[in-house]
Design an enzyme around this catalytic site. Sequence first.
Site, PDB file in Angstrom:
ATOM      1  N   PHE A 111       7.525  44.484 -30.568  1.00 38.39           N
ATOM      2  CA  PHE A 111       6.923  45.530 -29.716  1.00 38.39           C
ATOM      3  C   PHE A 111       7.617  46.883 -29.882  1.00 38.39           C
ATOM      4  O   PHE A 111       6.976  47.927 -29.738  1.00 38.39           O
ATOM      5  CB  PHE A 111       6.830  45.103 -28.241  1.00 38.39           C
ATOM      6  CG  PHE A 111       8.029  44.388 -27.665  1.00 38.39           C
ATOM      7  CD1 PHE A 111       9.257  45.013 -27.525  1.00 38.39           C
ATOM      8  CD2 PHE A 111       7.914  43.069 -27.235  1.00 38.39           C
ATOM      9  CE1 PHE A 111      10.338  44.350 -26.984  1.00 38.39           C
ATOM     10  CE2 PHE A 111       9.013  42.393 -26.681  1.00 38.39           C
ATOM     11  CZ  PHE A 111      10.227  43.043 -26.560  1.00 38.39           C
TER      12      PHE A 111
ATOM     13  N   GLU B  88      -6.720  37.122 -33.827  1.00 36.42           N
ATOM     14  CA  GLU B  88      -6.349  37.627 -35.152  1.00 36.42           C
ATOM     15  C   GLU B  88      -5.700  36.508 -35.954  1.00 36.42           C
ATOM     16  O   GLU B  88      -5.483  35.414 -35.428  1.00 36.42           O
ATOM     17  CB  GLU B  88      -5.420  38.834 -35.025  1.00 36.42           C
ATOM     18  CG  GLU B  88      -4.137  38.565 -34.295  1.00 36.42           C
ATOM     19  CD  GLU B  88      -3.296  39.826 -34.118  1.00 36.42           C
ATOM     20  OE1 GLU B  88      -2.200  39.881 -34.695  1.00 36.42           O
ATOM     21  OE2 GLU B  88      -3.723  40.748 -33.404  1.00 36.42           O
TER      22      GLU B  88
ATOM     23  N   SER C 149       8.705  35.342 -32.156  1.00 36.71           N
ATOM     24  CA  SER C 149       8.074  35.909 -30.955  1.00 36.71           C
ATOM     25  C   SER C 149       6.977  36.916 -31.314  1.00 36.71           C
ATOM     26  O   SER C 149       6.573  37.724 -30.475  1.00 36.71           O
ATOM     27  CB  SER C 149       9.127  36.542 -30.050  1.00 36.71           C
ATOM     28  OG  SER C 149       9.794  37.565 -30.743  1.00 36.71           O
ATOM     29  N   GLY C 150       6.507  36.888 -32.555  1.00 35.74           N
ATOM     30  CA  GLY C 150       5.328  37.686 -32.926  1.00 35.74           C
ATOM     31  C   GLY C 150       5.655  39.132 -33.257  1.00 35.74           C
ATOM     32  O   GLY C 150       6.811  39.467 -33.577  1.00 35.74           O
ATOM     33  N   ALA C 151       4.643  39.972 -33.158  1.00 35.88           N
ATOM     34  CA  ALA C 151       4.817  41.377 -33.544  1.00 35.88           C
ATOM     35  C   ALA C 151       5.924  42.009 -32.710  1.00 35.88           C
ATOM     36  O   ALA C 151       5.984  41.819 -31.493  1.00 35.88           O
ATOM     37  CB  ALA C 151       3.510  42.121 -33.335  1.00 35.88           C
TER      38      ALA C 151
HETATM   39  N1  CAA Z   1       9.493  42.212 -30.185  1.00 37.80           N
HETATM   40  C1  CAA Z   1      10.737  42.748 -30.068  1.00 37.80           C
HETATM   41  N2  CAA Z   1      11.754  42.157 -29.398  1.00 37.80           N
HETATM   42  C2  CAA Z   1      11.504  40.955 -28.843  1.00 37.80           C
HETATM   43  C3  CAA Z   1      10.241  40.335 -28.936  1.00 37.80           C
HETATM   44  C4  CAA Z   1       9.201  41.007 -29.651  1.00 37.80           C
HETATM   45  N3  CAA Z   1       7.975  40.466 -29.813  1.00 37.80           N
HETATM   46  N4  CAA Z   1      10.286  39.150 -28.269  1.00 37.80           N
HETATM   47  C5  CAA Z   1      11.536  39.052 -27.788  1.00 37.80           C
HETATM   48  N5  CAA Z   1      12.265  40.136 -28.114  1.00 37.80           N
HETATM   49  C6  CAA Z   1      13.666  40.406 -27.772  1.00 37.80           C
HETATM   50  C7  CAA Z   1      13.779  40.759 -26.280  1.00 37.80           C
HETATM   51  O1  CAA Z   1      13.534  42.142 -26.062  1.00 37.80           O
HETATM   52  C8  CAA Z   1      15.217  40.360 -25.988  1.00 37.80           C
HETATM   53  O2  CAA Z   1      16.063  41.374 -26.482  1.00 37.80           O
HETATM   54  P1  CAA Z   1      17.311  41.884 -25.568  1.00 37.80           P
HETATM   55  O3  CAA Z   1      18.193  40.663 -25.443  1.00 37.80           O
HETATM   56  O4  CAA Z   1      17.906  42.975 -26.389  1.00 37.80           O
HETATM   57  O5  CAA Z   1      16.724  42.316 -24.263  1.00 37.80           O
HETATM   58  C9  CAA Z   1      15.433  39.146 -26.878  1.00 37.80           C
HETATM   59  O6  CAA Z   1      14.424  39.209 -27.894  1.00 37.80           O
HETATM   60  C10 CAA Z   1      15.267  37.848 -26.115  1.00 37.80           C
HETATM   61  O7  CAA Z   1      14.028  37.884 -25.427  1.00 37.80           O
HETATM   62  P2  CAA Z   1      13.873  37.549 -23.870  1.00 37.80           P
HETATM   63  O8  CAA Z   1      15.115  37.910 -23.144  1.00 37.80           O
HETATM   64  O9  CAA Z   1      12.601  38.169 -23.397  1.00 37.80           O
HETATM   65  O10 CAA Z   1      13.755  35.940 -23.930  1.00 37.80           O
HETATM   66  P3  CAA Z   1      12.909  35.005 -22.964  1.00 37.80           P
HETATM   67  O11 CAA Z   1      13.222  33.608 -23.361  1.00 37.80           O
HETATM   68  O12 CAA Z   1      13.102  35.392 -21.538  1.00 37.80           O
HETATM   69  O13 CAA Z   1      11.363  35.300 -23.312  1.00 37.80           O
HETATM   70  C11 CAA Z   1       9.473  35.599 -24.784  1.00 37.80           C
HETATM   71  C12 CAA Z   1      10.894  35.006 -24.591  1.00 37.80           C
HETATM   72  C13 CAA Z   1       8.497  34.849 -23.913  1.00 37.80           C
HETATM   73  C14 CAA Z   1       9.122  35.422 -26.240  1.00 37.80           C
HETATM   74  C15 CAA Z   1       9.457  37.106 -24.411  1.00 37.80           C
HETATM   75  O14 CAA Z   1      10.530  37.746 -25.085  1.00 37.80           O
HETATM   76  C16 CAA Z   1       8.183  37.773 -24.821  1.00 37.80           C
HETATM   77  O15 CAA Z   1       7.174  37.627 -24.148  1.00 37.80           O
HETATM   78  N6  CAA Z   1       8.176  38.534 -25.934  1.00 37.80           N
HETATM   79  C17 CAA Z   1       6.975  39.226 -26.403  1.00 37.80           C
HETATM   80  C18 CAA Z   1       6.073  38.309 -27.199  1.00 37.80           C
HETATM   81  C19 CAA Z   1       4.832  39.052 -27.666  1.00 37.80           C
HETATM   82  O16 CAA Z   1       3.995  39.424 -26.869  1.00 37.80           O
HETATM   83  N7  CAA Z   1       4.717  39.283 -28.978  1.00 37.80           N
HETATM   84  C20 CAA Z   1       3.588  39.989 -29.532  1.00 37.80           C
HETATM   85  C21 CAA Z   1       2.475  38.995 -29.813  1.00 37.80           C
HETATM   86  S1  CAA Z   1       0.978  39.764 -30.302  1.00 37.80           S
HETATM   87  C22 CAA Z   1       0.987  39.783 -31.966  1.00 37.80           C
HETATM   88  O17 CAA Z   1       1.858  39.255 -32.620  1.00 37.80           O
HETATM   89  C23 CAA Z   1      -0.206  40.441 -32.511  1.00 37.80           C
HETATM   90  C24 CAA Z   1      -0.010  41.509 -33.544  1.00 37.80           C
HETATM   91  O18 CAA Z   1       0.314  41.235 -34.714  1.00 37.80           O
HETATM   92  C25 CAA Z   1      -0.299  42.894 -33.226  1.00 37.80           C
END
Ligand code: CAA
Length: 273
Positions: free
Chosen positions: A71, A154, A67-69
């Site tokens: 957060f 990126e 799920s990437g970086a």
């Molecule tokens: N960082 C930390 N924790 C994450 C995560 C992330 N990127 N993605 C998911 N998780 C965690 C969630 O917080 C959740 O934890 P809890 O059960 O403790 O609440 C668990 O993983 C499961 O996630 P969801 O309940 O959200 O699962 P979902 O199937 O409903 O959604 C998802 C999945 C679409 C990936 C959603 O979690 C999401 O949008 N995550 C963020 C993705 C994101 O934006 N990543 C950054 C990309 S940018 C990048 O990578 C650039 C860079 O280097 C700076």
Amino acid sequence: MVELKSEDKIKYTINGPFFVIKLDNPKNLNAMTREDYLYLGQLLEKSENNPDVYFTVLTSTGRFFSSGADFANITAKNENSNDPELTKWLSNFVATNLYVTDMFARHSKVLICCLNGPSIGMSAAIVALCDIVYSKNDLVYLLFPFASLGLITEGATSVTLPRKINDNVAYEKLIFSQPFKYDVLKGNIIVKNYKIEDTDEFNSAVLKDLSEKIKYLHLPSCLGMKNLIHSSLRDEIIRVNSIEVNDALKFWLQGEPQRRFKQLLLKERSHKL
Ligand code: CAA
């Protein structure tokens, strides 16, 4: 919560000519901290330096490739540091992304990705940096939510996506922060759909097929061809990578990505899929 060390989240095994890396933190969908991305870069170097290895295979666990970086990690790096903003983001973003993308670009072994599920952000960029990608099923997608997170392209996606898919599709999906779904990825980034439910079974099936495929090959020929096919893309990635990270730095210095990552952490923001 005690943070796991990268070695606990990213494992590797060497199996004959295959250096197999496994993202193993399915609880948060294999989100990656800065340290995890750096560790992944170090593993590529380990594979690079092993003369018995010809293929570096990226695998993962659970329902997402990554799920990437992470957060939470970005928010902590932002809020728990007294460093000036420039120092903070040069180290947390510019140097990290430059190093990891460069490691992939310069990697001389054949890079194979077993895409067990969706991949997002920098981790999706890594999938696009691989030479051969196999998918577990047709539910996989790559999402580059740069515009919705206040970032820009990126991991050399400004080059890899137009080159491997096509210019206009890349423009549309990147600019409007839309997923690249299986129907768009098949035949260009994804070369085979295994149509398997279970991730471990899928990873084993790919490795078994690979062992069969290489049985009668002279492996230095594989590396020789990788070098030739990759040479122009490699140069382009190396050039663009530096421009991408330095252009992105302005966005980090203005603070928009940090605000949006915090919203993800607080579950006030979600991506449209
Ligand atoms: N960082 C930390 N924790 C994450 C995560 C992330 N990127 N993605 C998911 N998780 C965690 C969630 O917080 C959740 O934890 P809890 O059960 O403790 O609440 C668990 O993983 C499961 O996630 P969801 O309940 O959200 O699962 P979902 O199937 O409903 O959604 C998802 C999945 C679409 C990936 C959603 O979690 C999401 O949008 N995550 C963020 C993705 C994101 O934006 N990543 C950054 C990309 S940018 C990048 O990578 C650039 C860079 O280097 C700076």
